[in-house]
Design an enzyme around this catalytic site. Sequence first.
Site, PDB file in Angstrom:
ATOM      1  N   GLY A   1       0.849  -1.221  -0.044  1.00 35.58           N
ATOM      2  CA  GLY A   1       0.235  -0.007   0.148  1.00 35.58           C
ATOM      3  C   GLY A   1       0.845   1.106   0.058  1.00 35.58           C
ATOM      4  O   GLY A   1       1.945   1.336  -0.508  1.00 35.58           O
ATOM      5  N   CYS A   2       0.433   2.472   0.897  1.00 36.93           N
ATOM      6  CA  CYS A   2       1.084   3.604   0.747  1.00 36.93           C
ATOM      7  C   CYS A   2       2.536   3.526   1.479  1.00 36.93           C
ATOM      8  O   CYS A   2       2.638   2.976   2.385  1.00 36.93           O
ATOM      9  CB  CYS A   2       0.354   4.362   1.217  1.00 36.93           C
ATOM     10  N   PHE A   3       3.481   3.931   0.838  1.00 37.17           N
ATOM     11  CA  PHE A   3       4.881   3.579   1.237  1.00 37.17           C
ATOM     12  C   PHE A   3       4.990   4.609   2.514  1.00 37.17           C
ATOM     13  O   PHE A   3       5.903   4.241   3.206  1.00 37.17           O
ATOM     14  CB  PHE A   3       6.056   3.755   0.426  1.00 37.17           C
TER      15      PHE A   3
END
Length: 184
Positions: free
Chosen positions: A15-17
């Site tokens: 997902g979002c880093f």
Amino acid sequence: MSRNHTKEIIALGGGCFWCTEAVFKMMRGVTSVLPGYAGGTTENPTYKDICTGDTGHAEVVQIEYDPTLVTPQDILTVFFGSHDPTTLNRQGADVGTQYRSVIFYTTDDQKNIALEMIGEINNSSKHGDPVITEVLPLPKFYVAESYHQDYFAMNKEAAYCQLVINPKLEKVQKQFADLLKNQN
């Protein structure tokens, strides 16, 4: 004769880093966590490029770790426990191929452990959705723009950090306390 410091690298997309970076910066034995992009065809992609979903790249973190202090299995246990590896191209409200679940390995040991863990997870419950995490050799890794690095640490009061990252970190701190650095 002194022993050389051992290090290994693995890149993970969950997902979002911003979330993934914050999680792995807490782990014992992890010496570096860099947000970036990997797995696509666009050379030198920017965040704006990645957001189109047309580059083939995933948001990932490249993790450098000391395998004498933390094992690939420990890292992957936290990885699978800190995101949903059963959803295709999404994590929560973040949707697109750039948010896919992926493990980019650099050693055969990492690859074998990842495939074994996925098999164990899938065999543990016949009623749950299967893990769809990709397991691939690490291609070229592109470091994200500087404003993405240490995002959580620099923006703790931002709404996304409060509503998405903080609860994830609290969950990881509860479930994996024995794998984290001293939080003093």
